[in-house]
Design a protein around this motif. Structure first.
Motif, PDB file in Angstrom:
ATOM      1  N   VAL A  13       0.764  -1.283  -0.041  1.00 34.83           N
ATOM      2  CA  VAL A  13      -0.137   0.082  -0.147  1.00 34.83           C
ATOM      3  C   VAL A  13       0.878   1.148   0.138  1.00 34.83           C
ATOM      4  O   VAL A  13       0.581   2.386  -0.556  1.00 34.83           O
ATOM      5  CB  VAL A  13      -0.856   0.133   1.184  1.00 34.83           C
ATOM      6  N   LEU A  14       1.851   1.139   0.865  1.00 34.55           N
ATOM      7  CA  LEU A  14       2.869   2.360   1.045  1.00 34.55           C
ATOM      8  C   LEU A  14       3.461   2.704  -0.443  1.00 34.55           C
ATOM      9  O   LEU A  14       3.454   3.741  -0.961  1.00 34.55           O
ATOM     10  CB  LEU A  14       4.195   2.278   1.877  1.00 34.55           C
ATOM     11  N   ASN A  15       3.934   1.615  -1.355  1.00 34.39           N
ATOM     12  CA  ASN A  15       4.499   1.717  -2.538  1.00 34.39           C
ATOM     13  C   ASN A  15       3.527   2.194  -3.543  1.00 34.39           C
ATOM     14  O   ASN A  15       3.908   3.026  -4.505  1.00 34.39           O
ATOM     15  CB  ASN A  15       4.818   0.143  -2.999  1.00 34.39           C
ATOM     16  N   ARG A  16       2.182   2.199  -3.410  1.00 35.62           N
ATOM     17  CA  ARG A  16       1.298   2.522  -4.363  1.00 35.62           C
ATOM     18  C   ARG A  16       0.902   4.051  -3.983  1.00 35.62           C
ATOM     19  O   ARG A  16       1.025   4.723  -5.041  1.00 35.62           O
ATOM     20  CB  ARG A  16      -0.215   1.603  -4.369  1.00 35.62           C
ATOM     21  N   VAL A  17       1.249   4.326  -2.557  1.00 37.14           N
ATOM     22  CA  VAL A  17       0.875   5.729  -2.570  1.00 37.14           C
ATOM     23  C   VAL A  17       2.419   6.405  -2.995  1.00 37.14           C
ATOM     24  O   VAL A  17       2.325   7.731  -3.231  1.00 37.14           O
ATOM     25  CB  VAL A  17       0.746   6.040  -0.945  1.00 37.14           C
ATOM     26  N   LEU A  18       3.639   5.993  -2.963  1.00 32.50           N
ATOM     27  CA  LEU A  18       4.823   6.382  -3.548  1.00 32.50           C
ATOM     28  C   LEU A  18       4.563   6.715  -4.762  1.00 32.50           C
ATOM     29  O   LEU A  18       5.137   7.703  -5.379  1.00 32.50           O
ATOM     30  CB  LEU A  18       5.883   5.597  -3.204  1.00 32.50           C
ATOM     31  N   LEU A  19       3.989   6.083  -5.613  1.00 29.93           N
ATOM     32  CA  LEU A  19       3.624   5.995  -7.164  1.00 29.93           C
ATOM     33  C   LEU A  19       2.729   7.424  -7.345  1.00 29.93           C
ATOM     34  O   LEU A  19       2.774   8.151  -8.323  1.00 29.93           O
ATOM     35  CB  LEU A  19       2.986   4.849  -7.729  1.00 29.93           C
ATOM     36  N   VAL A  20       1.795   7.478  -6.341  1.00 29.82           N
ATOM     37  CA  VAL A  20       0.827   8.571  -6.358  1.00 29.82           C
ATOM     38  C   VAL A  20       1.586   9.898  -6.204  1.00 29.82           C
ATOM     39  O   VAL A  20       1.582  11.053  -6.806  1.00 29.82           O
ATOM     40  CB  VAL A  20      -0.290   8.602  -5.220  1.00 29.82           C
ATOM     41  N   TYR A  21       2.498   9.869  -5.163  1.00 27.61           N
ATOM     42  CA  TYR A  21       3.663  10.947  -4.806  1.00 27.61           C
ATOM     43  C   TYR A  21       4.570  11.452  -6.100  1.00 27.61           C
ATOM     44  O   TYR A  21       4.800  12.444  -6.539  1.00 27.61           O
ATOM     45  CB  TYR A  21       4.391  10.825  -3.601  1.00 27.61           C
ATOM     46  N   ASP A  22       5.041  10.191  -6.822  1.00 30.10           N
ATOM     47  CA  ASP A  22       5.881  10.293  -7.852  1.00 30.10           C
ATOM     48  C   ASP A  22       5.029  11.097  -9.073  1.00 30.10           C
ATOM     49  O   ASP A  22       5.599  12.170  -9.586  1.00 30.10           O
ATOM     50  CB  ASP A  22       6.250   8.987  -8.400  1.00 30.10           C
ATOM     51  N   GLN A  75       8.561  23.709  -3.707  1.00 28.77           N
ATOM     52  CA  GLN A  75       8.709  23.123  -2.620  1.00 28.77           C
ATOM     53  C   GLN A  75       7.903  21.938  -2.350  1.00 28.77           C
ATOM     54  O   GLN A  75       8.621  20.854  -1.406  1.00 28.77           O
ATOM     55  CB  GLN A  75       8.214  24.246  -1.515  1.00 28.77           C
ATOM     56  N   LEU A  76       6.704  21.599  -2.603  1.00 28.96           N
ATOM     57  CA  LEU A  76       5.956  20.469  -2.392  1.00 28.96           C
ATOM     58  C   LEU A  76       6.595  19.571  -3.267  1.00 28.96           C
ATOM     59  O   LEU A  76       6.805  18.279  -2.699  1.00 28.96           O
ATOM     60  CB  LEU A  76       4.390  21.009  -2.880  1.00 28.96           C
ATOM     61  N   ALA A  77       6.873  19.597  -4.463  1.00 27.53           N
ATOM     62  CA  ALA A  77       7.442  18.685  -5.168  1.00 27.53           C
ATOM     63  C   ALA A  77       8.789  18.096  -4.496  1.00 27.53           C
ATOM     64  O   ALA A  77       9.088  16.810  -4.542  1.00 27.53           O
ATOM     65  CB  ALA A  77       7.803  18.958  -6.545  1.00 27.53           C
ATOM     66  N   GLY A  78       9.507  19.038  -3.951  1.00 29.52           N
ATOM     67  CA  GLY A  78      10.806  18.477  -3.088  1.00 29.52           C
ATOM     68  C   GLY A  78      10.603  17.676  -1.920  1.00 29.52           C
ATOM     69  O   GLY A  78      11.085  16.607  -1.574  1.00 29.52           O
ATOM     70  N   SER A  79       9.397  17.893  -1.172  1.00 28.12           N
ATOM     71  CA  SER A  79       8.872  17.155  -0.071  1.00 28.12           C
ATOM     72  C   SER A  79       8.455  15.861  -0.480  1.00 28.12           C
ATOM     73  O   SER A  79       8.876  14.883   0.123  1.00 28.12           O
ATOM     74  CB  SER A  79       7.969  18.005   0.600  1.00 28.12           C
ATOM     75  N   THR A 103       2.477  12.879  -8.588  1.00 26.41           N
ATOM     76  CA  THR A 103       2.082  14.261  -8.367  1.00 26.41           C
ATOM     77  C   THR A 103       3.439  15.291  -8.415  1.00 26.41           C
ATOM     78  O   THR A 103       3.233  16.306  -8.800  1.00 26.41           O
ATOM     79  CB  THR A 103       1.643  14.512  -6.742  1.00 26.41           C
ATOM     80  N   ALA A 104       4.506  14.891  -7.987  1.00 26.44           N
ATOM     81  CA  ALA A 104       5.845  15.593  -7.974  1.00 26.44           C
ATOM     82  C   ALA A 104       5.860  15.866  -9.607  1.00 26.44           C
ATOM     83  O   ALA A 104       6.374  16.979  -9.769  1.00 26.44           O
ATOM     84  CB  ALA A 104       6.801  14.975  -7.462  1.00 26.44           C
ATOM     85  N   ARG A 105       5.760  14.804 -10.268  1.00 29.27           N
ATOM     86  CA  ARG A 105       5.924  15.123 -11.931  1.00 29.27           C
ATOM     87  C   ARG A 105       5.117  16.259 -12.422  1.00 29.27           C
ATOM     88  O   ARG A 105       5.460  17.201 -13.224  1.00 29.27           O
ATOM     89  CB  ARG A 105       5.606  13.923 -12.725  1.00 29.27           C
ATOM     90  N   ARG A 106       3.848  16.234 -11.884  1.00 34.83           N
ATOM     91  CA  ARG A 106       2.791  17.103 -12.290  1.00 34.83           C
ATOM     92  C   ARG A 106       3.374  18.583 -11.859  1.00 34.83           C
ATOM     93  O   ARG A 106       3.181  19.705 -12.639  1.00 34.83           O
ATOM     94  CB  ARG A 106       1.347  16.836 -12.020  1.00 34.83           C
ATOM     95  N   LEU A 107       3.766  18.549 -10.544  1.00 37.51           N
ATOM     96  CA  LEU A 107       4.225  19.832 -10.112  1.00 37.51           C
ATOM     97  C   LEU A 107       5.286  20.485 -10.671  1.00 37.51           C
ATOM     98  O   LEU A 107       5.555  21.812 -10.939  1.00 37.51           O
ATOM     99  CB  LEU A 107       4.522  19.650  -8.541  1.00 37.51           C
TER     100      LEU A 107
END
Ligand SMILES: [Fe+2]
Ligand SMILES: [Fe+2]
Length: 216
Positions: free
Chosen positions: A40-49, A135-139, A51-55
């Protein structure tokens, strides 16, 4: 107790045992339990990846999706999974004097992860622009960068050593205890609900379709 009563009591025993059997079938070992939570954590990491790409580009970052993803991390990973590691795994290694350096780093990373989640929650607001986006993408990138090796080390080193450390019988008992705690903290079907939730987030970002990840 009269003999007849005793016989009746004994006769009732297999019924009780039979009633418990179906539960034994769905029992999950601690390692499997913790590793699927990492899934589940890994799948959230995909969501974070994503989102960072979009930002970092000029796309809509869907901060609503990100806020929900961070809330899932708060509740399921920080509030449940890591609590379990901190209460049931880390102290046993520390007491036995085994893998203490690793455990110390893992503990520090849980604390660091919570701080980064604070940043993400604070920054994930609608209409984010300019330096806020960077900043958000960095986090998000920091969080992903730390948790990939963190969970991989737990899966390949800590969890197998945990099985060896406590022995088979205690390991099985802990499997039941983990499940009870999951129900207590997250309610019935806590894991399944988390999977359904992360699937929805992936869908909202257009990264749910697994076949899209296959190279042509
Ligand atoms: Fe951990
Ligand atoms: Fe973990």
């Amino acid at each position: 107790m009269k003999r007849r009563d005793l016989l009746a009591a004994v006769a009732a025993l297999p019924v009780v045992a039979a009633g418990k059997k179906p539960k034994a079938k769905e029992e999950v070992t601690p390692g499997e339990d913790l590793m699927r939570e990492h899934g589940v954590l890994n799948r959230v990491l995909l969501v974070y990846d994503e989102t960072a790409r979009r930002l970092e580009g000029q796309e809509d970052p869907r901060t609503d999706v990100l806020a929900a993803a961070a809330a899932l991390i708060r509740r399921f990973i920080e509030g449940y999974h890591e609590k379990l590691e901190e209460a049931q795994l880390f102290p046993r290694f520390e007491k036995a004097g085994k893998l203490v350096e690793l455990v110390s780093v893992l503990r520090q990373q849980h604390a660091a992860g919570r701080r980064v989640t604070d940043e993400i929650v604070k920054l994930a607001v609608p209409g984010i622009v300019g330096t806020g986006r960077i900043q958000l993408a960095g986090s998000l990138r920091k969080f992903v960068r730390m948790y990939r090796p963190h969970e991989a080390r737990e899966d390949t080193v800590l969890f197998p050593a945990f099985h060896d450390l406590v022995g088979q019988k205690e390991y099985e008992r802990l499997g039941e205890q983990f499940e009870d705690e999951e129900h207590k903290l997250l309610g019935e079907g806590g894991f399944e609900k988390a999977v359904a939730e992360v699937a929805q987030l992936e869908q909202a970002l257009g990264i749910f379709d697994l076949a899209k990840f296959t190279p042509p």
